[in-house]
Design an enzyme around this catalytic site. Structure first.
Site, PDB file in Angstrom:
ATOM      1  CE  LYS A  72     -30.752 -44.548   0.669  1.00  0.00           C
ATOM      2  NZ  LYS A  72     -31.975 -43.843   1.079  1.00  0.00           N
ATOM      3  NE  ARG A  82     -37.745 -44.427  -6.588  1.00  0.00           N
ATOM      4  CZ  ARG A  82     -38.427 -45.037  -5.635  1.00  0.00           C
ATOM      5  NH1 ARG A  82     -39.279 -46.003  -5.939  1.00  0.00           N
ATOM      6  NH2 ARG A  82     -38.245 -44.710  -4.373  1.00  0.00           N
ATOM      7  CE  LYS A 106     -32.857 -46.345  -5.385  1.00  0.00           C
ATOM      8  NZ  LYS A 106     -33.151 -45.209  -4.600  1.00  0.00           N
ATOM      9  CB  SER A 130     -36.607 -41.735  -0.329  1.00  0.00           C
ATOM     10  OG  SER A 130     -36.245 -40.611  -1.065  1.00  0.00           O
ATOM     11  CG  ASP A 183     -29.595 -45.024  -3.536  1.00  0.00           C
ATOM     12  OD1 ASP A 183     -30.153 -44.747  -2.468  1.00  0.00           O
ATOM     13  OD2 ASP A 183     -30.213 -45.420  -4.534  1.00  0.00           O
ATOM     14  NE  ARG A 237     -33.999 -37.301  -5.555  1.00  0.00           N
ATOM     15  CZ  ARG A 237     -33.773 -38.365  -4.789  1.00  0.00           C
ATOM     16  NH1 ARG A 237     -32.539 -38.812  -4.633  1.00  0.00           N
ATOM     17  NH2 ARG A 237     -34.749 -38.958  -4.163  1.00  0.00           N
ATOM     18  CG  HIS A 265     -32.285 -48.578  -0.665  1.00  0.00           C
ATOM     19  ND1 HIS A 265     -33.399 -47.984  -0.128  1.00  0.00           N
ATOM     20  CD2 HIS A 265     -31.757 -47.657  -1.515  1.00  0.00           C
ATOM     21  CE1 HIS A 265     -33.533 -46.763  -0.636  1.00  0.00           C
ATOM     22  NE2 HIS A 265     -32.550 -46.545  -1.468  1.00  0.00           N
TER      23      HIS A 265
HETATM   24  N1  LIG Z   1     -29.969 -34.587  11.100  1.00  0.00           N
HETATM   25  C1  LIG Z   1     -29.983 -34.859   9.810  1.00  0.00           C
HETATM   26  N2  LIG Z   1     -29.406 -35.981   9.319  1.00  0.00           N
HETATM   27  C2  LIG Z   1     -29.440 -36.262   8.017  1.00  0.00           C
HETATM   28  N3  LIG Z   1     -30.011 -35.471   7.077  1.00  0.00           N
HETATM   29  C3  LIG Z   1     -30.587 -34.320   7.490  1.00  0.00           C
HETATM   30  C4  LIG Z   1     -30.599 -33.972   8.862  1.00  0.00           C
HETATM   31  N4  LIG Z   1     -31.250 -32.794   8.976  1.00  0.00           N
HETATM   32  C5  LIG Z   1     -31.620 -32.426   7.747  1.00  0.00           C
HETATM   33  N5  LIG Z   1     -31.221 -33.337   6.820  1.00  0.00           N
HETATM   34  C6  LIG Z   1     -31.518 -33.250   5.374  1.00  0.00           C
HETATM   35  O1  LIG Z   1     -32.319 -34.373   5.033  1.00  0.00           O
HETATM   36  C7  LIG Z   1     -32.037 -34.826   3.716  1.00  0.00           C
HETATM   37  C8  LIG Z   1     -31.579 -36.264   3.715  1.00  0.00           C
HETATM   38  O2  LIG Z   1     -31.676 -36.731   2.398  1.00  0.00           O
HETATM   39  P1  LIG Z   1     -30.674 -37.710   1.659  1.00  0.00           P
HETATM   40  O3  LIG Z   1     -29.330 -37.680   2.277  1.00  0.00           O
HETATM   41  O4  LIG Z   1     -30.764 -37.429   0.213  1.00  0.00           O
HETATM   42  O5  LIG Z   1     -31.401 -39.079   1.980  1.00  0.00           O
HETATM   43  P2  LIG Z   1     -31.366 -40.448   1.186  1.00  0.00           P
HETATM   44  O6  LIG Z   1     -30.102 -40.496   0.415  1.00  0.00           O
HETATM   45  O7  LIG Z   1     -31.422 -41.475   2.259  1.00  0.00           O
HETATM   46  O8  LIG Z   1     -32.582 -40.440   0.330  1.00  0.00           O
HETATM   47  C9  LIG Z   1     -30.965 -33.911   3.166  1.00  0.00           C
HETATM   48  O9  LIG Z   1     -31.591 -32.920   2.417  1.00  0.00           O
HETATM   49  C10 LIG Z   1     -30.318 -33.345   4.441  1.00  0.00           C
HETATM   50  O10 LIG Z   1     -29.764 -32.087   4.243  1.00  0.00           O
HETATM   51  C1  LIG Z   2     -33.504 -42.080  -6.148  1.00  0.00           C
HETATM   52  C2  LIG Z   2     -34.025 -42.439  -5.037  1.00  0.00           C
HETATM   53  O1  LIG Z   2     -33.223 -42.640  -3.941  1.00  0.00           O
HETATM   54  P1  LIG Z   2     -33.067 -41.865  -2.555  1.00  0.00           P
HETATM   55  O2  LIG Z   2     -34.244 -40.998  -2.395  1.00  0.00           O
HETATM   56  O3  LIG Z   2     -33.013 -42.982  -1.566  1.00  0.00           O
HETATM   57  O4  LIG Z   2     -31.776 -41.123  -2.623  1.00  0.00           O
HETATM   58  C3  LIG Z   2     -35.442 -42.733  -4.996  1.00  0.00           C
HETATM   59  O5  LIG Z   2     -35.895 -43.300  -4.008  1.00  0.00           O
HETATM   60  O6  LIG Z   2     -36.124 -42.407  -5.986  1.00  0.00           O
HETATM   61 CA   LIG Z   3     -32.903 -44.578  -2.335  1.00  0.00          CA
HETATM   62 MN   LIG Z   4     -29.862 -40.795  -1.648  1.00  0.00          MN
END
Ligand SMILES: Nc1ncnc2c1ncn2[C@@H]1O[C@H](COP(=O)(O)OP(=O)(O)O)[C@@H](O)[C@H]1O
Ligand SMILES: C=C(OP(=O)(O)O)C(=O)O
Ligand SMILES: [Ca+2]
Ligand SMILES: [Mn+2]
Length: 672
Positions: free
Chosen positions: A376, A190, A335, A372, A391, A456, A354
């Site tokens: 989540k 973004r 978003k 991010s 999300d 992604r 969020h």
């Molecule tokens: N202890 C942990 N808890 C959560 N995620 C972890 C951990 N260790 C590594 N990761 C990695 O970190 C990233 C978390 O990203 P994501 O779940 O997509 O976050 P969000 O949705 O909040 O943007 C994933 O790639 C996950 O595999």
């Molecule tokens: C799509 C998004 O969400 P997140 O990284 O929280 O999954 C973003 O922040 O661009």
């Molecule tokens: Ca997000």
């Molecule tokens: Mn996410």
């Protein structure tokens, strides 16, 4: 072969001697025909009956069944709810009229000549929106563009979108698991600095402007200049994709969105990410509540006022429109709409969040807030629980609801073992952005960061086996704040009181490791109010007050979970193992962590448990995991200082009606 007298063909006759020897005259083994039967007069390739077609074209026309006409009666627009069945032709005409209005330039009330369907399929009879353009067409300066047709590809299916992408969009491939690999172009994330919101009489007072706010202003006129630029670009194309879909699974507060875009990639992405209407819902769709014009391939004009780059993402709340120029990153659309929900929902007393959200077998709901990369998506996707969403959610008086119809998971270093549900969701229908794959087998290498680290996967939520459909649930029991603390000083889990929950919610802290450059990098702290400052529209304290009120009313418990470093900062320590974080989360869900023994940490004053099943007890207090205790103290104070600095902007604001809560929140930060 010889022709027999009656015009049929048969194999040449052989002599009695040749027949006996089983060889033909040239010495090759003779083709045997059924003995004693009359020699077959037609040569078939196999034993199945012949096709019911006389020509190749006829054969091809048999392959695709025409969609049956809708059988639900339709309400004509403006007929006040009385049923007047529309013919399929009338329905198509209405639809085209509505899309024509969406695509209208500023000089007209209706848009270009529209045709439904794929321009490549010449046989299709064009269904033109008759008389639409010449009613309102400008009398002077009729341009060539008003003489051409724009084909509308309306709510195509994933299969059709795959074909469009593969035929026409460079960089589209089918991976070995069936997902559609795409490239988002020059932008792979973004562009919050290029986001603009129209400041008018209403939004001037309503919205959060100024320092720390994500809302960079633009005026109405500039918005219209960019809108015209996007609309002209889209109209100049041979075809555009139009998606009519919904946001919010809470049917009382559902929003109708239309996405006009130039790429099948964008159309499939939004097909997956928004709520997909049933054919009946689509018939009654009518006028959208909000429209996105995605002209991402086309830049904005840098001579236009307020533009600071060739990218601009513009929101006009009064017009209920968003224009995208100069970025093809699809996450911008989802978003952007989230921002709109952050404006519309609080107006109705509904809190937009969020956060990820899931629910246990007993109906216990948990929210996962976090910036991010904090977890989540990873932690809300839990094989032992029902997934409500990863999300974007709403919390109303009726409970929680997902805003979206899909998930957008990061895939960097994705592994089947650690994240089986996300792994298995990457199949036919899923959009895989910016991943690298082996050119022949099309096996994806999830460790490859050649295009970007922000790879992604966007898939419909039902691709997760235990998704809760419809994606709604009761009031949350646990509110989990996720922080990926690369400084390694926040405890893996702390129990928060309400004032602490609000303090950390408003702070919105995380510290990811900057960039992928060589060498050890200092972690950089990020503070993003409400764990989503890039998307909120009102002042953070508005959302905080609503969250406090709802948590209090429904008796939810707040938790702070560090999914980041342990045993030292980035460079010396390591990231907390995902299985340990999952054990911590399990203990929150089951309620067992509420009954643990707690001690209070210095500086941040956090309540930390002394034991959790399946987690080594020594890691629960971070000081134990650091070899250099002095370095730990120093890093802890450094982070506390950053928190304090950040919170100063909020000290003059009152949170909620009760000034006691405001005082408590101000006192809930680090003390040193
Ligand atoms: N202890 C942990 N808890 C959560 N995620 C972890 C951990 N260790 C590594 N990761 C990695 O970190 C990233 C978390 O990203 P994501 O779940 O997509 O976050 P969000 O949705 O909040 O943007 C994933 O790639 C996950 O595999
Ligand atoms: C799509 C998004 O969400 P997140 O990284 O929280 O999954 C973003 O922040 O661009
Ligand atoms: Ca997000
Ligand atoms: Mn996410």
């Amino acid at each position: 072969m010889a022709e027999t007298g009656n015009g049929e063909f048969s194999f040449g006759t052989t002599t009695a001697e040749e027949k006996h020897k089983g060889t033909a005259r040239n010495g090759l083994t003779k083709i045997q025909t059924a003995h004693g039967k009359k020699v077959a007069t037609v040569c078939h390739d196999d034993s199945t009956p012949p096709v019911k077609a006389q020509t190749i074209d006829q054969l091809h026309s048999l392959q695709q069944k025409k969609r049956s006409a809708p059988n639900t009666p339709l309400t004509a627009q403006g007929s006040g709810g009385t049923f007047s069945p529309l013919s399929e032709e009338q329905r198509q005409k209405q639809q085209l009229q509505s899309i024509s209005a969406s695509l209208a330039s500023l000089t007209r009330e209706t848009g270009p000549k529209l045709v439904k369907g794929d321009p490549a399929r010449k046989a299709e009879t064009p269904k033109v929106a008759h008389g639409l353009d010449h009613h309102f067409a400008p009398t002077i300066s009729v341009s060539d563009s008003s003489l051409k047709f724009t084909h509308v590809l309306y709510n195509l299916s994933p299969a059709e979108l795959y074909e469009q992408a593969i035929k026409y969009e460079k960089g589209s491939f089918i991976t070995s698991s069936g997902a559609l690999a795409t490239l988002s172009g020059a932008k792979t994330g973004r562009a919050p600095r290029d986001k603009r919101v129209v400041k008018d009489d209403a939004t001037e007072d309503d919205l959060w402007w100024g320092k720390g706010s994500p809302n960079i202003e633009m005026d109405e006129h500039t918005f219209m200049v960019n809108r015209e630029r996007a609309v002209d670009y889209l109209n100049s194309l041979e075809k555009v994709f139009v998606n009519d879909q919904f946001l919010n699974w809470d049917s009382q507060n559902r929003i109708k969105v239309r996405i006009v875009s130039a790429r099948a990639y964008h159309s499939l992405f939004m097909h997956n990410m928004c709520i997909r209407p049933t054919p009946e819902e689509l018939e009654d769709f009518g006028t959208p509540d909000f429209t996105i014009y995605n002209a991402g391939q086309f830049p904005c004009n840098r001579y236009t006022h307020y533009m600071t780059s060739s990218t601009s993402i513009d929101i006009n709340l009064a017009r209920r429109e968003m224009v995208i120029l100069g970025t093809q990153y699809a996450g911008e659309m989802k978003k952007g709409l989230f921002g709109v929900m952050h404006y519309l929902m609080p107006k109705r007393g509904i809190l937009s969040l969020h956060s990820g959200c899931n629910m246990g077998k007993d109906g216990d709901v948990a929210l996962f807030f976090g910036l991010s990369g904090t977890g989540k998506t990873t932690l809300s996707t839990d094989h032992n629980r029902y997934l409500i969403g990863d999300d974007e959610h709403c919390w109303s008086d009726a409970g929680v609801s997902n805003i979206e119809g899909g998930c957008y998971a990061k895939c960097i270093d994705l592994s089947r073992e650690k994240e089986p549900d996300i792994w298995n969701a990457i199949k036919f229908g899923t959009v895989l952005e910016n991943v690298v794959f082996e050119e022949h087998t099309r096996e994806v290498d999830y460790a490859d960061k050649s295009v970007t680290e922000n790879t992604r996967a966007a898939y419909p939520i039902e691709y997760i086996p235990n998704a809760k459909i419809p994606c709604v649930g009761p009031h949350p029991k646990n509110v989990i704040l996720l922080a990926c603390d690369a400084f390694g000083v926040l405890p893996p889990v702390s129990k928060l009181n309400l004032a602490q929950t609000m303090y950390h919610f408003i702070s919105g802290y995380t510290a990811l490791v900057a960039g992928t450059e060589e060498g050890v990098k200092e972690p950089r702290a990020t503070f993003s109010a409400c764990f989503g400052a890039a998307f909120i529209m009102l002042h953070p304290t508005k959302y905080a007050a609503m969250l406090a009120e709802k948590m209090q009313k429904h008796g939810a418990t707040g938790w702070l979970v560090n999914t980041g470093w342990s045993g030292g900062s980035y460079g010396s320590g390591s990231r907390i193992k995902l299985p340990y974080t999952r054990k911590i989360i399990d203990a929150i869900h089951s309620g067992s962590l509420l009954n643990a023994n707690y001690k209070k940490t210095k500086v941040f004053g956090l309540e930390i448990p002394t034991e959790i099943e399946g987690v080594p007890s020594e890691i629960l207090d971070p000081i134990n995991t650091w070899n250099d205790k002095k370095a730990y103290e120093g890093t802890l104070l450094k982070l506390a200082g950053l928190f304090k600095n950040n919170f100063e902007t909020f000290t003059n604001y009152k949170i909620g009606k009760d000034s006691k809560l405001t005082e408590e929140i101000l006192a809930a930060g680090p003390i040193f």
